[in-house]
Design a protein around this motif. Structure first.
Motif, PDB file in Angstrom:
ATOM      1  N   VAL A   9       0.912  -1.107  -0.023  1.00  0.00           N
ATOM      2  CA  VAL A   9       0.163   0.082   0.010  1.00  0.00           C
ATOM      3  C   VAL A   9       0.771   1.229  -0.050  1.00  0.00           C
ATOM      4  O   VAL A   9       0.669   2.223  -0.650  1.00  0.00           O
ATOM      5  N   LEU A  12       2.517   1.919  -3.439  1.00  0.00           N
ATOM      6  CA  LEU A  12       1.204   2.429  -4.226  1.00  0.00           C
ATOM      7  C   LEU A  12       1.043   3.770  -4.079  1.00  0.00           C
ATOM      8  O   LEU A  12       0.713   4.479  -5.119  1.00  0.00           O
ATOM      9  N   SER A  13       1.127   4.202  -2.663  1.00  0.00           N
ATOM     10  CA  SER A  13       0.690   5.515  -2.410  1.00  0.00           C
ATOM     11  C   SER A  13       1.903   6.284  -3.090  1.00  0.00           C
ATOM     12  O   SER A  13       1.694   7.659  -3.658  1.00  0.00           O
ATOM     13  N   LEU A  15       3.523   5.743  -5.744  1.00  0.00           N
ATOM     14  CA  LEU A  15       3.226   5.873  -7.208  1.00  0.00           C
ATOM     15  C   LEU A  15       2.090   6.659  -7.543  1.00  0.00           C
ATOM     16  O   LEU A  15       2.297   7.587  -8.503  1.00  0.00           O
ATOM     17  N   ALA A  16       1.238   6.839  -6.658  1.00  0.00           N
ATOM     18  CA  ALA A  16       0.067   7.587  -7.129  1.00  0.00           C
ATOM     19  C   ALA A  16       0.487   9.120  -6.969  1.00  0.00           C
ATOM     20  O   ALA A  16      -0.035   9.753  -7.784  1.00  0.00           O
TER      21      ALA A  16
ATOM     22  N   MET B 158      -5.877  15.294  -5.388  1.00  0.00           N
ATOM     23  CA  MET B 158      -4.510  14.891  -4.948  1.00  0.00           C
ATOM     24  C   MET B 158      -4.239  13.545  -4.264  1.00  0.00           C
ATOM     25  O   MET B 158      -3.533  12.632  -4.511  1.00  0.00           O
ATOM     26  N   TYR B 219      -9.706   3.989   3.343  1.00  0.00           N
ATOM     27  CA  TYR B 219      -9.004   4.755   2.428  1.00  0.00           C
ATOM     28  C   TYR B 219      -9.127   4.385   0.988  1.00  0.00           C
ATOM     29  O   TYR B 219      -8.785   3.354   0.653  1.00  0.00           O
ATOM     30  N   SER B 221      -7.815   5.420  -2.983  1.00  0.00           N
ATOM     31  CA  SER B 221      -6.901   6.231  -3.499  1.00  0.00           C
ATOM     32  C   SER B 221      -7.655   6.847  -4.631  1.00  0.00           C
ATOM     33  O   SER B 221      -8.608   6.526  -5.219  1.00  0.00           O
ATOM     34  N   PRO B 222      -6.970   7.837  -5.237  1.00  0.00           N
ATOM     35  CA  PRO B 222      -7.076   8.166  -6.664  1.00  0.00           C
ATOM     36  C   PRO B 222      -6.868   7.375  -7.768  1.00  0.00           C
ATOM     37  O   PRO B 222      -6.174   6.218  -7.244  1.00  0.00           O
ATOM     38  N   PHE B 224      -5.064   6.207 -10.852  1.00  0.00           N
ATOM     39  CA  PHE B 224      -3.627   6.709 -11.851  1.00  0.00           C
ATOM     40  C   PHE B 224      -3.359   5.607 -12.857  1.00  0.00           C
ATOM     41  O   PHE B 224      -3.513   4.454 -12.333  1.00  0.00           O
ATOM     42  N   PHE B 229      -6.591   1.851  -5.534  1.00  0.00           N
ATOM     43  CA  PHE B 229      -6.513   0.856  -4.493  1.00  0.00           C
ATOM     44  C   PHE B 229      -7.225   1.341  -3.235  1.00  0.00           C
ATOM     45  O   PHE B 229      -7.511   2.755  -3.027  1.00  0.00           O
TER      46      PHE B 229
END
Lengths: 178, 476
Positions: A9, A12-13, A15-16, B158, B219, B221-222, B224, B229
């Motif tokens: 996780v 991936l954060s 990467l985001a 963001m 949580y 995620s955006p 991308f 996720f």
């Protein structure tokens, strides 16, 4: 298991963070809703249901579209559009296309510390005339941690009105050339 | 004066330069939505009988096994001990109407810096499966209002979205792929449960949605490059306000109990109230969505894990009787020209309803497949699932005369339970939000050698419930 999952996780954060143009917010209607099995095909998220408090912007947009787009406005469409364009650098607090009023929120330009501005614009009628728009700018300055009202240069309002009129003329000539 | 001029020039300058990003603040709106549905149902079900009154589920009887028909002298009555006259049962009607509704409140707003926020509160009216009579003139009804889901969210382009409250998790409904239920009432994961009685275990399916909307922090995620996720964490299986520890005697109803007497009976949550041994639940899911040659694709992989409360003997001996919950899930779906096909596979330590396995029990495997086709106002579809899971558990947990917790091998256990179901259905859209639905579904539970319907003579090791539904649904 847990550390691996956490690391995954975390990776991936990171990467985001480099998504850039390929990144967007996932809408609330893009997540499954198991109760939605019974309420399927109802719009989810921000457009769900019937508005009981606040302004139903979707309904306004729908009704404007039903009235044939711009003709739903009760003020001059070029002046209205031009005013919106011109004031778009400030956050909008309210816009009423029927009364022709646009009111912005307080905005502090990056180059002017300790100052903030707010604008009210009135589109006065259906005709595209030079006196068809009135802009009023308010200014406050930071004085010992308090925002206090300050005078605005007299030419500011007319400068902004000129910008609106110039933009309206631009829009008019663009649509005429089509 | 010079300052004023400079400042005001800055405003006009800013108007000229017109920064690209200027988010408009939005005052919050409050919306009301929801649904109403009314169905006719025809149900053919094994063991759909009236028998002598059942004991209510409590801490010392399994809430999710076959309810004991009655206790005579401490012995559960079955066909062999009802006075030597087997089969003294009355059938239940096959026909019924069923109504349900929910009212949803949505609050949405946006701050000047582009942060969206809001809350969702879903009010349901199906609090209980049956009227609960407390005293002669005091009861709570089947249609008592309760909360289905309620959560607040804050979202930003963001960094994504955080949801906090009673809500499904990323694996438990938010981000699954391949679970095709957009026809009829949802096929095998649809509203069939409204018509099937609890007898003979042919009601409960392991759908992602039934993983539970216990209070959690989520949580999301955006997106991308097509990927997004999500992860979630919950301390326990309960929801809403308060601890659930309403007396000074700690029990399974108590959110925060790490050990309680009778825990071994609550791997599967008790019906209705959220009583389960699940503790420290975490979920993680990764999803990709995109399109290839005009075909919309969605793929999700995810994992859900949790610990479990311990069994507590009257002598204050604690013992871990459960395995941690741990289920992997992978699913994919494709859609084009109104046709959607999908499949999902799940494997891991779980029993038949997202419950912790007792120690020594075999893991769960489930395969789901479904397809639907939409043309104009019509949607038709079907789905199918097969699950293999531990049957009667391999170990019995109980107390000896001295009150010491003991584990004994279950001689009747160690059999594989198979659960098979399919549903086919259609809906016709009369108006936006208003559907006529028709659906047929069948669900079978089979376990070799185990009597799944003790109220009838002989050994019924295979039970089926078939439900036909015809009705209407209005979403608003």
């Amino acid at each position: 298991m847990k550390p691996a999952l956490l690391a995954f996780v975390a990776a991936l954060s990171l990467l985001a963070a480099c998504g850039g143009d390929n990144q967007r917010l996932v809408g609330n209607d893009e997540y499954g809703d198991w109760r939605q099995g019974r309420a399927r095909n109802r719009p989810q998220g921000a457009t769900a249901g019937i508005v009981v408090f606040g302004v139903d912007k979707d309904r306004e947009a729908r009704e404007a579209a039903a009235n044939g787009g711009g003709s739903g406005l009760s003020v001059n469409a070029y002046l209205w559009r031009a005013t919106l364009d011109t004031l778009s650098f400030m956050p909008l607090a309210s816009a009423d296309p029927f009364g022709g009023t646009i009111i912005t929120d307080w905005y502090s330009p990056p180059s002017a510390n300790g100052e903030r501005f707010r604008a009210q614009a009135y589109v006065l009628g259906r005709q595209l005339r030079s006196d068809g728009v009135r802009v009023q700018v308010f200014r406050q300055t930071l004085d010992h941690g308090q925002w206090v009202d300050s005078p605005v240069s007299g030419s500011t309002n007319s400068d902004l009105e000129d910008k609106v009129l110039a933009r309206a003329r631009e829009l008019r000539s663009q649509s005429a050339s089509r | 004066m010079r300052k004023i001029l400079l400042g005001t020039t800055a405003v006009v300058g800013a108007a000229l330069l017109a920064p690209a990003v200027a988010e408009a603040q939005e005052a919050p709106t409050v919306r009301i939505g929801g649904f109403f549905r009314a169905y006719y149902g025809n149900t053919q079900q094994s063991g759909r009988n009236s028998t002598t009154p059942s004991g209510l589920a409590n801490n010392t009887s399994p809430a999710t096994g076959n309810l004991q028909q009655s206790i005579v002298g401490g012995v559960p009555t079955t066909e062999t001990n009802v006075g030597g006259n087997p089969g003294h049962v009355g059938r239940l009607s096959k026909n019924d109407f069923s109504t349900d509704a929910e009212v949803h409140v949505f609050v949405n707003g946006k701050t000047a810096n582009g942060l969206s926020y809001g809350a969702v509160i879903e009010i349901a009216f199906n609090q209980q499966e049956g009227r609960n009579i407390v005293q002669q003139r005091a009861s709570t009804g089947k249609t008592t209002a309760s909360i289905d889901e309620m959560y607040a969210f804050v979202a930003s382009p963001m960094w994504g979205q955080i949801r906090f409250g009673d809500e499904d998790g990323p694996v438990g409904g938010l981000m699954n792929s391949g679970v095709i239920t957009n026809f009829g009432t949802g096929g095998i994961y649809g509203d069939r449960e409204s018509f099937v009685s609890r007898q003979a275990n042919v009601r409960t399916t392991t759908s992602p949605g039934s993983l539970g909307d216990n209070t959690k922090i989520i949580y999301l995620s955006p997106q991308f490059f097509g990927f997004d996720f999500g992860g979630s964490f919950a301390f326990n299986y309960n929801e809403g306000e308060d601890t659930g520890c309403s007396t000074n005697q700690s029990s399974g109803w108590c959110d925060s109990s790490y050990a309680f007497t009778g825990a071994a009976n609550f791997g599967v949550a008790a019906a209705g109230p959220n009583m389960s041994v699940r503790r420290n639940e975490y979920q993680g899911a990764l999803r990709w969505r995109g399109s290839l040659a005009g075909v919309g694709l969605s793929v999700t992989g995810g994992y859900v894990g949790s610990g479990a409360a311990k069994e507590l003997s009257p002598l204050n001996v604690q013992r871990a009787v459960f395995q941690p919950l741990g289920v992997w899930q992978v699913g994919a779906q494709a859609s084009a020209y109104g046709l959607t096909v999908g499949a999902q596979y799940e494997h891991g330590a779980s029993n038949f309803f997202w419950g912790n396995l007792l120690k020594g029990d075999r893991p769960m495997d489930q395969f789901f497949a479904g397809a639907s086709y939409t043309v104009g106002p019509f949607t038709i579809g079907g789905n199918y699932l097969i699950q293999t899971v531990e049957g009667a558990t391999r170990t019995n947990f109980g107390y000896n005369a001295a009150g010491v917790l003991q584990a004994t091998p279950n001689p009747a256990g160690a059999a594989l339970m198979r659960r098979l179901g399919y549903g086919i259905g259609a809906n016709y859209r009369l108006a936006p939000g208003l559907d006529i639905v028709a659906e047929y579904s069948s669900y079978t539970v089979a376990e070799r050698g185990r009597d799944l319907d003790p109220s009838n003579p002989g050994v019924q090791d295979r039970n089926t419930a078939k439900v036909f539904i015809l009705g209407t649904r209005l979403a608003f």
